[in-house]
Design a protein around this motif. Structure first.
Motif, PDB file in Angstrom:
ATOM      1  N   ALA A  81       0.834  -1.207   0.000  1.00  0.00           N
ATOM      2  CA  ALA A  81       0.000   0.000   0.000  1.00  0.00           C
ATOM      3  C   ALA A  81       0.869   1.258   0.000  1.00  0.00           C
ATOM      4  O   ALA A  81       0.566   2.232  -0.708  1.00  0.00           O
ATOM      5  N   ARG A  82       1.954   1.234   0.753  1.00  0.00           N
ATOM      6  CA  ARG A  82       2.858   2.384   0.816  1.00  0.00           C
ATOM      7  C   ARG A  82       3.482   2.638  -0.557  1.00  0.00           C
ATOM      8  O   ARG A  82       3.554   3.766  -1.014  1.00  0.00           O
ATOM      9  N   GLU A  83       3.928   1.563  -1.226  1.00  0.00           N
ATOM     10  CA  GLU A  83       4.516   1.701  -2.557  1.00  0.00           C
ATOM     11  C   GLU A  83       3.488   2.210  -3.567  1.00  0.00           C
ATOM     12  O   GLU A  83       3.784   3.072  -4.391  1.00  0.00           O
ATOM     13  N   GLY A  86       3.008   5.789  -3.141  1.00  0.00           N
ATOM     14  CA  GLY A  86       4.183   6.603  -3.432  1.00  0.00           C
ATOM     15  C   GLY A  86       4.661   7.419  -2.247  1.00  0.00           C
ATOM     16  O   GLY A  86       5.185   8.522  -2.417  1.00  0.00           O
ATOM     17  N   VAL A  87       4.484   6.907  -1.038  1.00  0.00           N
ATOM     18  CA  VAL A  87       4.929   7.610   0.164  1.00  0.00           C
ATOM     19  C   VAL A  87       6.020   6.803   0.848  1.00  0.00           C
ATOM     20  O   VAL A  87       6.172   5.610   0.608  1.00  0.00           O
ATOM     21  N   ASP A  88       6.785   7.460   1.709  1.00  0.00           N
ATOM     22  CA  ASP A  88       7.890   6.790   2.377  1.00  0.00           C
ATOM     23  C   ASP A  88       7.823   7.060   3.882  1.00  0.00           C
ATOM     24  O   ASP A  88       8.212   8.132   4.343  1.00  0.00           O
ATOM     25  N   PHE A  89       7.262   6.123   4.614  1.00  0.00           N
ATOM     26  CA  PHE A  89       7.254   6.175   6.074  1.00  0.00           C
ATOM     27  C   PHE A  89       7.113   4.760   6.591  1.00  0.00           C
ATOM     28  O   PHE A  89       6.820   3.841   5.830  1.00  0.00           O
ATOM     29  N   ALA A  96       2.701   7.763  16.142  1.00  0.00           N
ATOM     30  CA  ALA A  96       3.105   9.136  16.426  1.00  0.00           C
ATOM     31  C   ALA A  96       2.198  10.126  15.703  1.00  0.00           C
ATOM     32  O   ALA A  96       1.833  11.170  16.247  1.00  0.00           O
ATOM     33  N   LYS A  97       1.805   9.792  14.493  1.00  0.00           N
ATOM     34  CA  LYS A  97       0.900  10.656  13.723  1.00  0.00           C
ATOM     35  C   LYS A  97      -0.442  10.786  14.424  1.00  0.00           C
ATOM     36  O   LYS A  97      -1.026  11.869  14.481  1.00  0.00           O
ATOM     37  N   ALA A  98      -0.944   9.699  14.983  1.00  0.00           N
ATOM     38  CA  ALA A  98      -2.218   9.748  15.705  1.00  0.00           C
ATOM     39  C   ALA A  98      -2.113  10.675  16.907  1.00  0.00           C
ATOM     40  O   ALA A  98      -3.009  11.485  17.159  1.00  0.00           O
TER      41      ALA A  98
END
Length: 139
Positions: A81-83, A86-89, A96-98
């Motif tokens: 799903a990340r690929e 197109g995001v990198d985390f 931490a985002k929550a």
């Protein structure tokens, strides 16, 4: 869902999560701090979509055979799903985002299950940084 619930993403052996009418009950094994998170907004939409199909098991998130998703399967699905996005985390960044997205420090502390506000303050401050004002004189 892990970002919304601020769960640690190490598989279901590290947290217990059950949906009840209007609430999601979460009990992380690390602290045992029982939380009840209101089913509202995005979380309500997500849980409604997951429960709309006929149940194959008691697990809210499961594979096609009704078995709980393993840590390896969760990692593989997350990476795909990340690929595709197109995001990198990393998966752990969702927690931490929550906390950072919570409206107040007290809300973040409760959501993350921290006993002390200092733990939450360190957690969030490391992600956001301080807000400072620019110099007010003319150049």
């Amino acid at each position: 869902m892990c970002r919304i619930l601020a769960l640690r993403g190490r598989g279901q052996s590290h947290w217990r999560c059950t949906a009840r009418p209007g609430l999601v009950h979460v009990e992380p094994n690390k602290t045992g701090a029982k939380l009840r998170i209101a089913l509202e907004g995005e979380l309500n939409t997500l849980v409604s979509a997951l429960t709309a199909v006929p149940a194959r098991s008691l697990f809210l998130v499961h594979d096609k055979k009704g078995r709980p998703i393993t840590a390896g399967s969760l990692r593989t699905r997350f990476e795909k799903a990340r690929e595709a996005a197109g995001v990198d985390f990393q998966f752990r960044d969702l927690r931490a985002k929550a906390g950072t997205d919570a409206s107040t420090l007290a809300d973040a502390q409760a959501l993350l299950g921290h006993a002390a506000a200092t733990a939450t303050d360190r957690y969030i401050r490391a992600r956001l940084g301080r807000i400072v004002k620019p110099i007010g004189r003319k150049l």
